[in-house]
Motif scaffolding. Structure first.
Motif, PDB file in Angstrom:
ATOM      1  N   ASP A 189     -12.754  -3.520  -4.020  1.00 28.08           N
ATOM      2  CA  ASP A 189     -13.916  -2.133  -3.235  1.00 28.08           C
ATOM      3  C   ASP A 189     -13.078  -1.731  -2.379  1.00 28.08           C
ATOM      4  O   ASP A 189     -12.323  -0.651  -1.526  1.00 28.08           O
ATOM      5  CB  ASP A 189     -15.010  -2.728  -3.170  1.00 28.08           C
ATOM      6  N   ARG A 190     -11.591  -2.696  -1.649  1.00 31.05           N
ATOM      7  CA  ARG A 190     -10.833  -2.039  -0.416  1.00 31.05           C
ATOM      8  C   ARG A 190      -9.577  -1.075  -1.109  1.00 31.05           C
ATOM      9  O   ARG A 190      -8.818  -0.521  -0.053  1.00 31.05           O
ATOM     10  CB  ARG A 190     -10.389  -3.123   0.323  1.00 31.05           C
ATOM     11  N   VAL A 191      -9.201  -1.537  -2.952  1.00 28.30           N
ATOM     12  CA  VAL A 191      -8.127  -0.654  -3.328  1.00 28.30           C
ATOM     13  C   VAL A 191      -8.618   0.760  -3.416  1.00 28.30           C
ATOM     14  O   VAL A 191     -10.045   0.919  -4.117  1.00 28.30           O
ATOM     15  CB  VAL A 191      -7.776  -1.377  -4.804  1.00 28.30           C
ATOM     16  N   ASP A 192      -7.806   2.188  -3.139  1.00 28.31           N
ATOM     17  CA  ASP A 192      -7.371   3.052  -3.557  1.00 28.31           C
ATOM     18  C   ASP A 192      -8.655   4.260  -4.722  1.00 28.31           C
ATOM     19  O   ASP A 192      -6.917   3.196  -5.005  1.00 28.31           O
ATOM     20  CB  ASP A 192      -6.978   4.173  -2.082  1.00 28.31           C
ATOM     21  N   PRO A 193      -8.821   4.119  -5.753  1.00 28.62           N
ATOM     22  CA  PRO A 193      -8.790   4.361  -6.749  1.00 28.62           C
ATOM     23  C   PRO A 193      -7.965   6.044  -7.115  1.00 28.62           C
ATOM     24  O   PRO A 193      -7.708   6.013  -8.226  1.00 28.62           O
ATOM     25  CB  PRO A 193     -10.621   4.355  -7.173  1.00 28.62           C
ATOM     26  N   ALA A 194      -8.077   5.995  -6.424  1.00 32.39           N
ATOM     27  CA  ALA A 194      -7.315   8.253  -6.408  1.00 32.39           C
ATOM     28  C   ALA A 194      -5.405   7.891  -6.156  1.00 32.39           C
ATOM     29  O   ALA A 194      -4.891   8.487  -6.846  1.00 32.39           O
ATOM     30  CB  ALA A 194      -7.232   9.290  -4.631  1.00 32.39           C
ATOM     31  N   VAL A 195      -5.553   6.490  -5.709  1.00 31.82           N
ATOM     32  CA  VAL A 195      -3.883   5.791  -5.840  1.00 31.82           C
ATOM     33  C   VAL A 195      -3.592   5.468  -6.892  1.00 31.82           C
ATOM     34  O   VAL A 195      -2.858   4.807  -7.978  1.00 31.82           O
ATOM     35  CB  VAL A 195      -3.779   5.639  -4.665  1.00 31.82           C
TER      36      VAL A 195
ATOM     37  N   GLN B  20       1.034   3.733  -3.100  1.00 33.62           N
ATOM     38  CA  GLN B  20       1.163   5.636  -2.749  1.00 33.62           C
ATOM     39  C   GLN B  20       1.880   6.373  -2.886  1.00 33.62           C
ATOM     40  O   GLN B  20       2.206   7.597  -4.485  1.00 33.62           O
ATOM     41  CB  GLN B  20       1.340   5.567  -1.146  1.00 33.62           C
TER      42      GLN B  20
ATOM     43  N   PHE C 132      -4.369   2.963   3.690  1.00 31.85           N
ATOM     44  CA  PHE C 132      -5.703   2.419   2.860  1.00 31.85           C
ATOM     45  C   PHE C 132      -5.837   0.976   2.723  1.00 31.85           C
ATOM     46  O   PHE C 132      -6.512   0.008   2.809  1.00 31.85           O
ATOM     47  CB  PHE C 132      -5.833   2.982   1.655  1.00 31.85           C
TER      48      PHE C 132
ATOM     49  N   HIS D 262       2.226   6.456  -6.722  1.00 30.86           N
ATOM     50  CA  HIS D 262       1.619   7.318  -7.841  1.00 30.86           C
ATOM     51  C   HIS D 262       1.994   9.251  -7.183  1.00 30.86           C
ATOM     52  O   HIS D 262       2.091  10.052  -7.737  1.00 30.86           O
ATOM     53  CB  HIS D 262       0.275   7.573  -6.298  1.00 30.86           C
TER      54      HIS D 262
ATOM     55  N   SER E 212       1.311  -1.368   0.133  1.00 27.35           N
ATOM     56  CA  SER E 212      -0.093   0.168  -0.359  1.00 27.35           C
ATOM     57  C   SER E 212       0.797   1.124  -0.441  1.00 27.35           C
ATOM     58  O   SER E 212       0.923   2.419  -0.645  1.00 27.35           O
ATOM     59  CB  SER E 212      -0.961   0.410   0.946  1.00 27.35           C
TER      60      SER E 212
ATOM     61  N   THR F  32      -1.408   7.504   3.181  1.00 31.72           N
ATOM     62  CA  THR F  32      -2.581   7.030   4.967  1.00 31.72           C
ATOM     63  C   THR F  32      -2.577   5.733   4.878  1.00 31.72           C
ATOM     64  O   THR F  32      -1.668   5.382   3.895  1.00 31.72           O
ATOM     65  CB  THR F  32      -4.286   7.982   3.998  1.00 31.72           C
TER      66      THR F  32
END
Length: 296
Positions: free
Chosen positions: A186-192, A166, A292, A169, A162, A290
């Motif tokens: 669904d636990r993966v951060d789409p912003a990253v 980050q 995530f 990215h 994780s 963060t």
């Protein structure tokens, strides 16, 4: 101080003790600080050392485990600026080639291994930046900048994975990632992560190829595998494997001129650790890091 320790290797229930030990003090040599620990970070390597993994022996008669922490400096040794007393910090390497780590109310470390922790960041995040963060930084940046590159992070919900995603990215890469199960997507951060692939699908390599037709430039690897998606001149940075004796597909990697980098966090170059500490703190300070993923 209250601490946990072991005097012999073995299962936790058999060898771990909890009780009072003398408070440590910064040594007479230059450059040590004492940190009052608020959160101690535990990593797989801590449990492996305690179990005697791969035949490792007790390096010291008594070990207080854990290398990572967050806390507050409450005492400094010679040649350390006294103004550091009262400073919030995150700690790395406390039990790397040293007997007494952070599973205690106090730990003593070299000055540079107590890194200022900005006030708006949590102790929990600070305590996760040591082994996972420095390992993640090395997987991403040991072979140069990643700006504009495709980076594939396997096991993106793990502690290292994780943070690697980050950091990549943050540094300008496009991140593709894998998770074990479809239910984890669904636990993966789409912003990253631009694209996430579950390994329980029929052909995860084909799914990754659909997002990276020419292959990926960097692969952050938690379990060495075929890596059929490596681009020419790609780098595979591996920090773990499922099998102690791992087979690699030699000829496919050779034909793609792949570099295989193996990463053992205790023995990263000192300057690499210090640069990682600077970058991790900077990225966290601007909200680029963060939690995530998990803490594993």
């Amino acid at each position: 101080m209250l601490a946990s320790w072991y005097d012999a290797q073995g299962p936790a229930a058999d060898v771990l003790h909890v009780g009072e030990l003398p408070d440590p003090v910064p040594g007479p040599g230059p450059g040590e600080v004492r940190v009052r620990v608020t959160v101690s970070g535990v990593n797989p390597g801590d449990t492996k050392k305690r179990r005697g993994w791969l035949g490792s022996s007790m390096p010291y008669p008594r070990v207080i485990p854990h290398s990572d922490a967050a806390g507050v400096i409450d005492s400094v040794g010679a040649q350390v600026d006294a103004r550091r007393v009262g400073q919030r910090v995150w700690v790395y390497g406390a039990q790397s080639y040293r007997p007494f780590g952070t599973a205690a109310q106090y730990t003593v470390v070299p000055d540079h291994q107590a890194v200022p922790l900005p006030d708006h960041l949590s102790d929990e995040l600070g305590a996760s930046l040591g082994i996972p963060g420095i390992t993640a930084h090395r997987t991403v940046f040991a072979d140069g900048p990643v700006d504009g590159q495709l980076v594939l992070v396997h096991g993106v919900l793990g502690g290292v994975g994780s943070l690697a995603a980050q950091l990549a990215h943050w540094a300008g890469a496009t991140v593709i990632a894998t998770v074990r199960r479809t239910a984890d997507l669904d636990r993966v951060d789409p912003a990253v992560v631009s694209h996430a692939v579950a390994l329980d699908t029929g052909d995860p390599a084909a799914a990754i190829r659909s997002y990276a037709p020419r292959g990926v430039d960097r692969i952050i690897e938690v379990a060495l595998s075929d890596n059929a998606v490596a681009a020419n001149n790609a780098v595979i940075a591996a920090y773990a494997t499922r099998a102690d004796r791992t087979e690699i597909p030699f000829w496919p990697l050779l034909f793609n001129n792949v570099t295989l980098r193996l990463l053992g966090s205790d023995d990263f170059p000192g300057e690499a650790k210090r640069q990682a500490a600077r970058d991790l703190t900077s990225a966290a300070a601007v909200g680029a890091l963060t939690d995530f993923g998990s803490s594993g």
